[in-house]
Every structure is written in structure tokens, then in C-alpha cells.
Design a protein around this motif. Structure first.
Motif, short mmCIF file in Angstrom:
data_model
loop_
_atom_site.label_atom_id
_atom_site.label_comp_id
_atom_site.label_asym_id
_atom_site.label_seq_id
_atom_site.Cartn_x
_atom_site.Cartn_y
_atom_site.Cartn_z
N THR A 1 -1.59 -22.94 45.84
CA THR A 1 -0.65 -21.94 46.34
C THR A 1 -1.18 -21.22 47.57
O THR A 1 -0.41 -20.58 48.29
CB THR A 1 -0.34 -20.90 45.24
N ARG A 2 -2.49 -21.35 47.83
CA ARG A 2 -3.10 -20.67 48.98
C ARG A 2 -3.71 -21.62 50.00
O ARG A 2 -3.81 -21.26 51.18
CB ARG A 2 -4.21 -19.71 48.49
N SER B 1 -3.29 -24.05 40.65
CA SER B 1 -3.20 -22.63 41.02
C SER B 1 -3.78 -22.38 42.41
O SER B 1 -3.32 -21.50 43.13
CB SER B 1 -3.92 -21.77 39.98
N ASP C 1 -3.91 -25.76 51.54
CA ASP C 1 -3.30 -27.09 51.56
C ASP C 1 -4.17 -28.11 50.84
O ASP C 1 -5.40 -27.96 50.75
CB ASP C 1 -3.06 -27.54 53.00
N GLY D 1 1.37 -31.20 44.23
CA GLY D 1 2.43 -30.50 44.93
C GLY D 1 3.81 -31.02 44.59
O GLY D 1 4.82 -30.45 45.01
N ASP E 1 -7.91 -16.79 52.42
CA ASP E 1 -7.39 -17.76 51.47
C ASP E 1 -8.52 -18.38 50.65
O ASP E 1 -8.39 -18.58 49.43
CB ASP E 1 -6.62 -18.86 52.20
N THR F 1 3.96 -31.46 37.73
CA THR F 1 3.19 -30.51 36.95
C THR F 1 1.82 -31.09 36.61
O THR F 1 1.62 -32.31 36.63
CB THR F 1 3.91 -30.15 35.65
#
Length: 324
Positions: free
Chosen positions: A28-29, A25, A31, A89, A213, A92
Motif C-alpha cells: 500500500t506504500r 500490507s 511499489d 496487487g 514510505d 488476495t
């Protein structure tokens, strides 16, 4: 006594099983490399403070073993965590966590190659049984499911090989406390990650995160730093000290099962074959614990466990840490 020792790796793998969905999670913000570096800059600061408070400034000295500490820190901290975040990335959390179950097999092979200690057939067999159980959990009984890992799978293969060397490396420092080994390897791993992130940012492979972020992923970072990076690694190294690297590594089979359970709580509904696989994994771990506990002490046909002769308690006890 052995049950109490098993509490250390159990706590670690429970923490890491939850970690995969948490980190996914946060990606997503931020790297992957920058997230790993931020996490371990903070975690290393905590570890250094703990080490100084408990053992003093002298504990920061590597005493002629700097090269080995640097290598283990790069493999165990920088390698495992950076490659894991990169793999998230491409696959899953459940798929990535499956590779945690390969650590027992790889650790025993590393120990065999480096120390000449042949894996006990019973433990090797139970590790394979547990791996089959995990495979059923993740693939839902479909063998073709393993062929969908792609780049994420290759990255995780490199990650678990690095972690196997790191786990085996703990047995080569019996005179160091778990806290000292964890801290010094974390320092070197953190420096390696800083260098990798700087190169990636300067070359445009990734972008340094903005303050907003980092604030947005603060809850994920708090868990990843305090629980998964500090307490869990300390507990893991304490478990390796007490049980030996081969026996402790068996508990890594629980990582994907925990990740799977977290996904269920988030709304995922398993099929029957997945529940069978989870039960098979847990049963194999229990059997492995019984096998090692009932092993005759007088039989010494192979070399002893590297850490089994170290009978002093680890510096960091769960009660002193939890309220990894």
C-alpha cells in the motif's frame, strides 16, 4: 534423523506463509518491484556478511559456474519474489498462496525433464492429494473459485515455475554449503532486481519510494528480510540438501494453509470444508514423509535423489541461526 531434516523446510514454509499477508500490507506504500529490490538489497548484505564470516572470501567465487548461478538467482530470487509481489496487487494473499502448493508437482516435472528421474507414483499422488486439500481451503469447496485468479494467477504461475527451477538447482551444487548457494544466487538475483526496478522507475511504470514510505513499512521489511528472505531461504536450501528437491518441495503445500491461518487470526471465519481441506493437506504431507522414510534402501530402479548421497550436515543449522 529425517524428522530433524524436515524441520528445515517446515521453518521455511511457516515463514513464507506469514509473508504473504505481511507483504500485502507493505504494497500500500511501496511499489512491488521497489519493495522486492529493497528487501533483497538488505537481505543480500546480511547473507554476504554471514558467508564471509563462516567461509571466507574464497566462498564468493563461482568457480566457472557464473552463468548457472546468474540464471538460478534470476529465476529463484528476482523472478519468484518480483512476480509474487506483482501478483499480490491483483489477488488476495490466500489466493496467491495457493500457488505455492503447485511447487511439488512442478519440481518433480522439472527434475524429470532435466535429470530423467521419473517421480515416484506415491509421492506424486500424495502431492496431488495435498493440492486438492489446499484447493478446498482456498475455494471453500467451490470449484468455480479457481477461475477468479486472473492476472494474479498468471503471475504466480510464472513465479512457482521459477522457484521450482531454483529448488532443483540446489541439487546441482552438492559441494557448496547451503549458505554459499543461497548467498551467491541472492547476489545475482538482487542485481537483476535492481536493473528491473531502475527500468521501471525511469519509464514511469512505478515510482521510487520516498524515505517516509520506507520508514512506514519498516516492520514489514524487517520480517521479510531477516525471517522470510535470509533465515527461511537458508533453511529451505539446507532442507533440499538433506531431503532432495522432490521431497522437500512437498512441504510447500503448507504455505497456503499457514497464510489461511494468519487470516483467521486477523478475523476471518472459515467454513467446515476449509478445515477439512487443511486437515487433508497436513495428512498428505505426513504420509509423504512416512513413504520416503520407509522406502527400501536396496531398491534402485530409478536414479537416486541428487542430494541423498550428500551425508554431511548443512553449514547453517537452525540453532545457529535462530537464537530464516
Amino acid at each position: 534423523m529425517r524428522f530433524r531434516s524436515a524441520a528445515f523446510p517446515i521453518f521455511a514454509v511457516l515463514s513464507w506463509g506469514v509473508m504473504f499477508p505481511v507483504l500485502a500490507s507493505a504494497l500500500t506504500r511501496v511499489d512491488a518491484l521497489n519493495l522486492t529490490t529493497t528487501r533483497y538489497v538488505l537481505a543480500t548484505a546480511v547473507l554476504v556478511a554471514l558467508l564471509l564470516a563462516r567461509e571466507g572470501l574464497a566462498a564468493l567465487a563461482t568457480r566457472g559456474r557464473a552463468a548457472e548461478v546468474w540464471l538460478l538467482g534470476a529465476l529463484g530470487f528476482a523472478g519468484f519474489n518480483a512476480l509474487t509481489n506483482l501478483a499480490l496487487g491483483h489477488a488476495t494473499p490466500q489466493q496467491i498462496a495457493l500457488f505455492g502448493a503447485t511447487v511439488p508437482l512442478i519440481t518433480q516435472l522439472v527434475r524429470w525433464a532435466r535429470d530423467g528421474v521419473r517421480p515416484r507414483p506415491a509421492l506424486l499422488g500424495l502431492a496431488l492429494v495435498a493440492l486438492v486439500g489446499v484447493g478446498l481451503v482456498i475455494t471453500r469447496g467451490r470449484l468455480d473459485g479457481l477461475g477468479q485468479f486472473g492476472v494474479g494467477g498468471l503471475l504466480m504461475l510464472g513465479a512457482v515455475i521459477g522457484w521450482a527451477f531454483y529448488t532443483h538447482g540446489a541439487s546441482r551444487f552438492p559441494e557448496w554449503s547451503a549458505l554459499r548457494y543461497t548467498t551467491l544466487t541472492a547476489v545475482t538475483g538482487m542485481l537483476a532486481m535492481l536493473a528491473a526496478s531502475a527500468v521501471a522507475d525511469l519509464t514511469g511504470l512505478q515510482h521510487a519510494p520516498a524515505a517516509a514510505d520506507l520508514v512506514a513499512v519498516a516492520p514489514q521489511l524487517a520480517y521479510a528480510v531477516l525471517i522470510a528472505a535470509v533465515l527461511a531461504v537458508l533453511a529451505w536450501n539446507a532442507g533440499v540438501r538433506r531431503l532432495g528437491p522432490a521431497d522437500a518441495a512437498l512441504f510447500m503445500n503448507l504455505v497456503p494453509v499457514v497464510t489461511f491461518a494468519v487470516q483467521i487470526l486477523r478475523g476471518y471465519r472459515p467454513v467446515a470444508i476449509e478445515l477439512v481441506g487443511a486437515g487433508l493437506t497436513i495428512a498428505a504431507l505426513v504420509a509423504a514423509n512416512l513413504v520416503t522414510r520407509t522406502r527400501p534402501a536396496a531398491v534402485t530402479t530409478t536414479a537416486p535423489e541428487p542430494l541423498a548421497v550428500v551425508d554431511r550436515p548443512a553449514v547453517v543449522e537452525p540453532a545457529a541461526v535462530v537464537g530464516r
